[in-house]
Enzyme design. Sequence first.
Site: not given
Length: 542
Positions: A220, A279
């Site tokens: 993330d 990401e």
Amino acid sequence: MTRRPTPPTDPRTAPSGSSGWWRDAVIYQVYVRSFADSNGDGVGDLPGVRERLPHLAALGVDAVWLTPFYASPQADGGYDVADYRAVDPLFGTLDDAVELIDRAHELGIRVIVDVVPNHTSEQHPWFRAALAQGPERTRYHFRPGRGTDGELPPNDWESVFGGPAWTRTTRPDGTPGDWYLHLFAPQQPDLNWDDPAVHAEFDSVLRFWLDRGVDGFRIDVAHGMVKAAGMPDIGAREQAKMIGSQVLPFFDQDGVHTIHRAWRRLLDTYDGERIGVAEAWAPSAERLALYVRPDELHQAFNFQFLTCPWDAAAMRTVIDASLAATGSVGAPTTWVLSNHDVVRHLTRYGGDDHARGLRRARAAALLMLALPGSTYLYQGEELGLPEVSDLPDAVRQDPSFFRSDGQDGLRDGCRVPLPWTPEGPSYGFGDGGSWLPQPEEWKRLSAAAQQGVADSTLELYRKALTVRKELPGLGDGAMRWRPSADGLLDFVRDGFRCTLNAGSAPVELPSPGRLLVASAEVADGPGTGVVLPADTCAWWAI
């Protein structure tokens, strides 16, 4: 802990391709709280995911990516982690996680889990100790404020969710103290990766889950852990709109690559080709390719493709730039159309016209699955689910919705729980309803309603994934564009041809080959030709 042995049916024991399973894998994203609820509390959980894994096996995916299920106050759907080694009771237990991993491996499906290294929860023991002036304070970004009495934030950085990226603390005596940085919600303080303790902790967290059998990590905010020296002002407002178009002092700093190289070395100490997935919102395909250099991560989501409009010329430009950039570092391109943070692509392509959006979404799926590299599917796209854009304000939970100058809260609209059956209080999601209300029309989009229906979106995805596995020319490898008229994309691969008509009118094609699969009915044309409808993609054997 002793590493668990790889079971005989584990997909990691199967013969891999010449250069890594991830290079052409189809990976399915499960947003855990919205996938399947096993205990009737209205929230999806790990046992629910385990019970529905046969759906993914029948679909034909190679791996599943699970969103965070760790201990969390749930201020941002679990992306505010209080304990990276514990499963939140909302989602089950650690044993449930291990059983899910084992069951997936039995079905030939690898498991990727989220790791959230840019920030923790405000309830994480480190941050609670930091607020109490403990030595853990150096593991976050605390700064004195500006102004006469420190009443102004340390700089002009804005939260991605809207408002300042800084919140002021209160000292034990009740007086205002320093400010701490949070690029997302105030409940998500950013970690300071200049502190060696942060590096050591995440090495330990990765090993904890690798030892329990996971096949990799989706990282993330992989572009956000390192901040520019001195944390300079940006000098502009609406900074969230700049993400992905330029390098910002808090995103896509070169220092993040040192972290990713260290994690790659760690992953390589484990057998079974464990992977890291970035990401990363980068301002160009070239910047994105830096994350997948040979000594860094294995995949990086192609958000330029995700945000591309429904336009053949624009799509070709993005495809060419993406393949050239990742090819320059020997990495595959990782294609994606939707995820839990963006409006579903059916609605992006069609707006209020659901039928048009569905035609385009089906065509886009075939285009994506025909391109060289790996792909990610977001739960429900195989059912043709649209964005739910009319949720009542009272049920919304996205933190960006509650910050007055932030986003419009539409992240809730792509997170509405899945419909599995045409009946029941939540269309098969669970016995106790669902944490976000499902539209009544979703009963006809449920997995059971589409099962075995030849022209359904579910069966289109199943057929496409079957063909993709059967044809050696698909997945990783080269492609070559064919000359085509405006509004068309036409390319060939080994024994294969893909044609997309993104225009508004049907197009006649001379004998393209033997039809394998199409997103809409392809009619016979003059002679041996065919008529490809508007907003349609077809695959041909050549």
